[in-house]
Design an enzyme around this catalytic site. Structure first.
Site, PDB file in Angstrom:
ATOM      1  N   HIS A  85     -18.402   0.020  -6.395  1.00 32.87           N
ATOM      2  CA  HIS A  85     -18.016  -1.282  -5.840  1.00 32.87           C
ATOM      3  C   HIS A  85     -17.314  -1.134  -4.503  1.00 32.87           C
ATOM      4  O   HIS A  85     -16.538  -0.211  -4.278  1.00 32.87           O
ATOM      5  CB  HIS A  85     -17.182  -2.092  -6.830  1.00 32.87           C
ATOM      6  CG  HIS A  85     -15.780  -1.630  -7.084  1.00 32.87           C
ATOM      7  ND1 HIS A  85     -14.702  -2.066  -6.348  1.00 32.87           N
ATOM      8  CD2 HIS A  85     -15.264  -0.787  -8.013  1.00 32.87           C
ATOM      9  CE1 HIS A  85     -13.591  -1.517  -6.829  1.00 32.87           C
ATOM     10  NE2 HIS A  85     -13.903  -0.729  -7.832  1.00 32.87           N
ATOM     11  N   ASP A  97      -9.552   2.878  -4.598  1.00 35.50           N
ATOM     12  CA  ASP A  97     -10.300   1.949  -5.477  1.00 35.50           C
ATOM     13  C   ASP A  97     -10.882   0.804  -4.660  1.00 35.50           C
ATOM     14  O   ASP A  97     -10.224  -0.201  -4.473  1.00 35.50           O
ATOM     15  CB  ASP A  97      -9.372   1.413  -6.567  1.00 35.50           C
ATOM     16  CG  ASP A  97     -10.083   0.502  -7.549  1.00 35.50           C
ATOM     17  OD1 ASP A  97     -11.318   0.505  -7.590  1.00 35.50           O
ATOM     18  OD2 ASP A  97      -9.367  -0.232  -8.275  1.00 35.50           O
ATOM     19  N   GLU A 131     -16.545  -6.538  -8.160  1.00 33.68           N
ATOM     20  CA  GLU A 131     -16.301  -5.747  -9.379  1.00 33.68           C
ATOM     21  C   GLU A 131     -14.954  -6.121  -9.970  1.00 33.68           C
ATOM     22  O   GLU A 131     -14.775  -6.201 -11.185  1.00 33.68           O
ATOM     23  CB  GLU A 131     -16.331  -4.246  -9.061  1.00 33.68           C
ATOM     24  CG  GLU A 131     -16.240  -3.339 -10.288  1.00 33.68           C
ATOM     25  CD  GLU A 131     -14.842  -2.915 -10.691  1.00 33.68           C
ATOM     26  OE1 GLU A 131     -14.694  -2.244 -11.723  1.00 33.68           O
ATOM     27  OE2 GLU A 131     -13.859  -3.268  -9.991  1.00 33.68           O
ATOM     28  N   GLU A 132     -13.987  -6.318  -9.076  1.00 35.69           N
ATOM     29  CA  GLU A 132     -12.611  -6.565  -9.514  1.00 35.69           C
ATOM     30  C   GLU A 132     -12.452  -7.907 -10.222  1.00 35.69           C
ATOM     31  O   GLU A 132     -11.438  -8.151 -10.855  1.00 35.69           O
ATOM     32  CB  GLU A 132     -11.643  -6.462  -8.332  1.00 35.69           C
ATOM     33  CG  GLU A 132     -11.615  -5.075  -7.659  1.00 35.69           C
ATOM     34  CD  GLU A 132     -10.972  -3.985  -8.510  1.00 35.69           C
ATOM     35  OE1 GLU A 132     -10.638  -4.246  -9.684  1.00 35.69           O
ATOM     36  OE2 GLU A 132     -10.815  -2.863  -7.992  1.00 35.69           O
ATOM     37  N   ASP A 160     -16.425   5.284  -8.948  1.00 38.05           N
ATOM     38  CA  ASP A 160     -15.343   4.317  -8.767  1.00 38.05           C
ATOM     39  C   ASP A 160     -14.035   5.086  -8.916  1.00 38.05           C
ATOM     40  O   ASP A 160     -13.652   5.433 -10.039  1.00 38.05           O
ATOM     41  CB  ASP A 160     -15.473   3.214  -9.830  1.00 38.05           C
ATOM     42  CG  ASP A 160     -14.426   2.111  -9.693  1.00 38.05           C
ATOM     43  OD1 ASP A 160     -13.583   2.183  -8.778  1.00 38.05           O
ATOM     44  OD2 ASP A 160     -14.466   1.181 -10.524  1.00 38.05           O
ATOM     45  N   HIS A 252      -4.392  -0.531  -7.642  1.00 37.51           N
ATOM     46  CA  HIS A 252      -4.343  -1.995  -7.477  1.00 37.51           C
ATOM     47  C   HIS A 252      -3.094  -2.469  -6.733  1.00 37.51           C
ATOM     48  O   HIS A 252      -2.705  -3.643  -6.877  1.00 37.51           O
ATOM     49  CB  HIS A 252      -4.501  -2.716  -8.822  1.00 37.51           C
ATOM     50  CG  HIS A 252      -5.912  -2.686  -9.330  1.00 37.51           C
ATOM     51  ND1 HIS A 252      -6.315  -3.333 -10.466  1.00 37.51           N
ATOM     52  CD2 HIS A 252      -7.033  -2.087  -8.837  1.00 37.51           C
ATOM     53  CE1 HIS A 252      -7.617  -3.132 -10.662  1.00 37.51           C
ATOM     54  NE2 HIS A 252      -8.067  -2.372  -9.687  1.00 37.51           N
TER      55      HIS A 252
HETATM   56  N1  PHE Z   1     -13.097  -0.149 -12.471  1.00 42.51           N
HETATM   57  C1  PHE Z   1     -11.673   0.025 -12.466  1.00 42.51           C
HETATM   58  C2  PHE Z   1     -11.150  -0.810 -11.309  1.00 42.51           C
HETATM   59  O1  PHE Z   1     -11.826  -1.004 -10.333  1.00 42.51           O
HETATM   60  C3  PHE Z   1     -11.254   1.444 -12.291  1.00 42.51           C
HETATM   61  C4  PHE Z   1     -11.875   2.382 -13.251  1.00 42.51           C
HETATM   62  C5  PHE Z   1     -12.968   3.112 -12.893  1.00 42.51           C
HETATM   63  C6  PHE Z   1     -11.359   2.518 -14.513  1.00 42.51           C
HETATM   64  C7  PHE Z   1     -13.570   3.988 -13.764  1.00 42.51           C
HETATM   65  C8  PHE Z   1     -11.932   3.394 -15.418  1.00 42.51           C
HETATM   66  C9  PHE Z   1     -13.049   4.126 -15.041  1.00 42.51           C
HETATM   67  O2  PHE Z   1     -10.053  -1.268 -11.353  1.00 42.51           O
HETATM   68 ZN    ZN Z   2      -9.911  -1.764  -9.342  1.00 43.48          ZN
HETATM   69 ZN    ZN Z   3     -12.639   0.311  -9.117  1.00 40.91          ZN
END
Ligand code: PHE
Ligand code: ZN
Ligand code: ZN
Ligand code: CA
Ligand code: ZN
Length: 283
Positions: A85, A97, A131-132, A160, A252
């Protein structure tokens, strides 16, 4: 497979940081920093010879965008996809992230083009929006495919968070999703083993975009350097770093900046993206 220079990945992260700083501090869905991030990645891919396409969707009253990039050639009936993402949360610039996965994927894509790779299978990349907000972009993409088109996608690998400041070297456990691929899991493990990096399997469940593909019956896998969970003493023994501290203390948060990146982790995970993709496509 090529050894990707980490400085090239860091250069993309510096651009994502510049974009966030110039656009209110984030690259979130529906915000100008997202659009600028999308334009940056798309223009690099277009110049390299990719066939790119922007797919629009609506979420929470704002237009979202996925970027899909096809490398011309390879067997159209055997498609390998890699993605991550591109959006951040609104609280911060989202450099780990998921600038990290986005930048690694971009540099691997550009390397494929520079080497003019002629793969057996067809290679497609995806940078997902929103994605978030709950895997919105990747779910929209998968839902936009017919069942016949889904059946042509023989694997999807997700990246990710790959540059966590107190990093781990996690491979998605095949048993952690409906269509987790043992072959992809083993391939990603072999990529790290070739660099003498120990790995752990992690059950990421539905926490990232691979889940949208898994729900559609597509074999999936991925790597991850860790988020809010704290590194154990055993993990610190194995990987270095600080035990009792989160893999990413800035997860985050506004402090998820270019200072929140471990270059060794970014380098290793990105090299493993290249290793796995070159193997999966038959390069
Ligand atoms: N997808 C989550 C996020 O963007 C982070 C994440 C990635 C958590 C992979 C676990 C495994 O906040
Ligand atoms: Zn995230
Ligand atoms: Zn993420
Ligand atoms: Ca490298
Ligand atoms: Zn395994």
């Amino acid at each position: 497979a090529p050894d990707i220079p980490v400085a090239s990945v860091q250069a993309h992260l510096a651009e994502f940081q510049r974009i966030a700083t110039a656009n209110g501090g984030n690259r979130a869905h529906g915000r100008p920093g997202y659009q600028a991030s999308l334009n940056y990645v798309k223009s690099k891919l277009d110049a390299a010879g990719y066939q790119t396409r922007i797919q629009q969707f609506t979420s929470s009253g704002a237009t979202g965008y996925n970027l899909i990039a096809d490398w011309p050639g390879g067997d159209a009936n055997n498609v390998i996809m890699a993605g991550g993402h591109l959006d951040s949360v609104s609280r911060g610039p989202g450099i780990n992230d998921n600038g990290s996965g986005s930048a690694g994927l971009l540099e691997v894509a550009l390397t494929v083009a520079r080497q003019n790779v002629k793969p057996q299978k067809h290679l497609r990349f995806g940078w997902w929006g929103a994605e978030e907000l709950g895997l919105v972009g990747s779910t929209f993409y998968v839902n936009s495919l017919s069942s016949a088109q889904r059946g042509l996608i023989k694997g999807y690998v997700n990246f990710d968070m790959t540059g966590s400041p107190n990093p781990g070297y996690f491979v998605y456990s095949a048993s952690g999703q409906p269509t987790g691929s043992k072959a992809i899991e083993d391939l990603l493990e072999a990529g790290f083993a070739g660099k003498s990096v120990q790995t752990e399997l992690t059950s990421v469940g539905g926490r990232s975009d691979h889940a949208a593909f898994a729900r559609a019956g597509i074999p999936v896998g991925g790597t991850f350097s860790g988020a809010e969970v704290r590194k154990t003493a055993a993990q610190a023994q194995k990987w270095g770093g600080q035990s009792g501290v989160a893999f990413d203390r800035c997860y985050h948060q506004a402090c998820d900046t270019t200072s929140n990146i471990n270059a060794t982790s970014l380098d290793r995970h990105t090299d493993v993206i290249a290793y796995a993709l070159y193997s999966l496509i038959g390069a």
